[in-house]
Scaffold this motif. Structure first.
Motif, mmCIF file in Angstrom:
data_model
loop_
_atom_site.group_PDB
_atom_site.id
_atom_site.type_symbol
_atom_site.label_atom_id
_atom_site.label_comp_id
_atom_site.label_asym_id
_atom_site.label_seq_id
_atom_site.Cartn_x
_atom_site.Cartn_y
_atom_site.Cartn_z
ATOM 1 N N ARG A 58 -1.492 -4.101 -3.767
ATOM 2 C CA ARG A 58 -2.940 -3.984 -3.773
ATOM 3 C C ARG A 58 -3.487 -3.070 -3.087
ATOM 4 N NH1 ARG A 58 -6.268 -8.727 -5.043
ATOM 5 N NH2 ARG A 58 -7.561 -6.956 -6.465
ATOM 6 N N THR A 59 -3.151 -3.325 -1.732
ATOM 7 C CA THR A 59 -4.165 -2.376 -0.639
ATOM 8 C C THR A 59 -3.693 -0.964 -0.752
ATOM 9 O OG1 THR A 59 -4.037 -4.188 1.004
ATOM 10 C CG2 THR A 59 -4.606 -2.035 1.708
ATOM 11 N N LEU A 60 -2.350 -0.619 -1.215
ATOM 12 C CA LEU A 60 -1.789 0.722 -1.495
ATOM 13 C C LEU A 60 -2.604 1.180 -2.720
ATOM 14 C CD1 LEU A 60 -0.387 2.970 -0.564
ATOM 15 C CD2 LEU A 60 1.549 2.296 -1.799
ATOM 16 N N PHE A 92 -4.817 3.664 3.542
ATOM 17 C CA PHE A 92 -4.093 2.543 3.311
ATOM 18 C C PHE A 92 -4.021 1.688 4.536
ATOM 19 C CE2 PHE A 92 0.387 0.433 3.800
ATOM 20 C CZ PHE A 92 0.105 -0.514 3.011
ATOM 21 N N GLU A 93 -3.718 2.232 5.687
ATOM 22 C CA GLU A 93 -3.537 1.493 6.799
ATOM 23 C C GLU A 93 -5.026 1.040 7.670
ATOM 24 O OE1 GLU A 93 -1.131 4.197 9.464
ATOM 25 O OE2 GLU A 93 0.822 3.431 8.116
ATOM 26 N N GLN A 94 -5.869 1.878 7.164
ATOM 27 C CA GLN A 94 -7.393 1.368 7.638
ATOM 28 C C GLN A 94 -7.711 0.261 6.837
ATOM 29 O OE1 GLN A 94 -10.355 4.078 6.076
ATOM 30 N NE2 GLN A 94 -11.818 3.387 7.993
ATOM 31 N N TYR A 95 -7.520 0.391 5.418
ATOM 32 C CA TYR A 95 -7.783 -0.901 4.592
ATOM 33 C C TYR A 95 -6.796 -2.172 5.138
ATOM 34 C CZ TYR A 95 -10.188 1.877 1.285
ATOM 35 O OH TYR A 95 -11.210 2.810 0.388
ATOM 36 N N LEU A 96 -5.388 -2.008 5.179
ATOM 37 C CA LEU A 96 -4.528 -3.115 5.574
ATOM 38 C C LEU A 96 -5.090 -3.765 7.000
ATOM 39 C CD1 LEU A 96 -2.228 -4.474 4.520
ATOM 40 C CD2 LEU A 96 -0.555 -2.842 5.882
ATOM 41 N N LYS A 97 -5.625 -3.012 8.008
ATOM 42 C CA LYS A 97 -5.808 -3.344 9.128
ATOM 43 C C LYS A 97 -6.916 -4.173 9.116
ATOM 44 C CE LYS A 97 -3.827 0.182 12.311
ATOM 45 N NZ LYS A 97 -4.067 1.388 13.086
ATOM 46 N N LYS A 98 -8.244 -3.478 8.395
ATOM 47 C CA LYS A 98 -9.434 -4.348 8.000
ATOM 48 C C LYS A 98 -9.061 -5.782 7.477
ATOM 49 C CE LYS A 98 -13.063 -1.183 7.750
ATOM 50 N NZ LYS A 98 -13.982 -0.595 6.852
ATOM 51 N N SER A 99 -8.038 -5.806 6.391
ATOM 52 C CA SER A 99 -7.918 -6.902 5.534
ATOM 53 C C SER A 99 -7.016 -8.019 6.587
ATOM 54 C CB SER A 99 -6.923 -6.660 4.437
ATOM 55 O OG SER A 99 -7.929 -5.808 3.564
ATOM 56 N N ALA A 100 -6.409 -7.548 7.498
ATOM 57 C CA ALA A 100 -5.720 -8.305 8.375
ATOM 58 C C ALA A 100 -6.398 -9.270 9.388
ATOM 59 C CB ALA A 100 -4.507 -7.506 9.006
ATOM 60 N N VAL A 101 -7.731 -8.675 9.610
ATOM 61 C CA VAL A 101 -8.742 -9.396 10.637
ATOM 62 C C VAL A 101 -9.565 -10.000 9.926
ATOM 63 C CG1 VAL A 101 -7.816 -7.733 12.547
ATOM 64 C CG2 VAL A 101 -10.005 -7.232 11.038
ATOM 65 N N SER A 102 -9.906 -9.735 8.531
ATOM 66 C CA SER A 102 -10.804 -10.637 7.721
ATOM 67 C C SER A 102 -10.594 -11.997 7.737
ATOM 68 C CB SER A 102 -11.098 -9.763 6.251
ATOM 69 O OG SER A 102 -11.745 -10.541 5.417
ATOM 70 N N THR A 103 -11.673 -12.904 7.638
ATOM 71 C CA THR A 103 -11.545 -14.327 7.510
ATOM 72 C C THR A 103 -11.938 -14.658 6.244
ATOM 73 O OG1 THR A 103 -13.772 -14.532 8.321
ATOM 74 C CG2 THR A 103 -12.049 -14.544 9.794
ATOM 75 N N THR A 104 -12.331 -13.710 5.168
ATOM 76 C CA THR A 104 -12.823 -13.930 3.870
ATOM 77 C C THR A 104 -11.609 -13.823 2.718
ATOM 78 O OG1 THR A 104 -13.585 -11.780 3.432
ATOM 79 C CG2 THR A 104 -15.167 -13.686 4.560
ATOM 80 N N LEU A 105 -10.333 -13.278 3.113
ATOM 81 C CA LEU A 105 -9.502 -12.983 2.032
ATOM 82 C C LEU A 105 -8.439 -14.224 1.749
ATOM 83 C CD1 LEU A 105 -8.779 -9.235 2.988
ATOM 84 C CD2 LEU A 105 -10.376 -10.170 1.289
ATOM 85 N N ASN A 106 -8.251 -15.326 2.503
ATOM 86 C CA ASN A 106 -7.456 -16.208 2.161
ATOM 87 C C ASN A 106 -6.206 -15.886 2.073
ATOM 88 O OD1 ASN A 106 -9.695 -18.145 1.919
ATOM 89 N ND2 ASN A 106 -9.854 -17.446 -0.063
#
Length: 133
Positions: A58-60, A92-106
């Motif tokens: 989905r991130t890609l 892609f890598e910017q989004y993936l890094k952001k997502s990996a540190v987000s606390t709202t994505l479960n």
């Protein structure tokens, strides 16, 4: 799952149309700060909700959408075969890094592991989940 970026991108692009007509911008502000390109949809990524590879796939697809959407501001047609792989990788890598540190994505522990595995397998490009964006 093979997590080499180029392999992932080749597989993902098979799900997209080869060519986009971006000549019609809908809901566009006069300065093009906000717009929608007619015919461009982020629905492809929705197919992967709940799958084992959701966070990568989905991130890609979201990154591909973003790159094409950005192009729509300056060109009226895009052929995905002309897309710069590096542009897709950066987004892609910017989004993936952001997502990996987000606390709202479960994310589940497996999701974090998949992101870590991606960056480990692509570390020759100087990528890491821990590096700053």
């Amino acid at each position: 799952m093979r997590l080499n970026f180029d392999s992932l991108l080749i597989q993902a692009l098979k799900e997209w149309p080869h060519k986009f007509d971006l000549s019609v911008l809908q809901y566009a502000n006069p300065d093009l700060s906000r717009y929608t390109a007619k015919g461009l949809s982020d629905a492809i990524e929705d197919r992967y909700i709940g799958t084992e590879t959701e966070v990568i796939t989905r991130t890609l697809h979201g990154a591909i959408y973003s790159v094409v959407h950005t192009a729509a501001k300056t060109v009226v047609q895009v052929e995905l075969s002309s897309l710069r792989s590096e542009a897709g990788r950066l987004v892609f890598e910017q989004y993936l890094k952001k997502s990996a540190v987000s606390t709202t994505l479960n994310w589940r522990s497996e999701d974090y592991k998949l992101a870590e595995d991606y960056f480990a397998q692509n570390s020759s490009q100087g990528n890491s989940l821990d590096s700053s964006s």
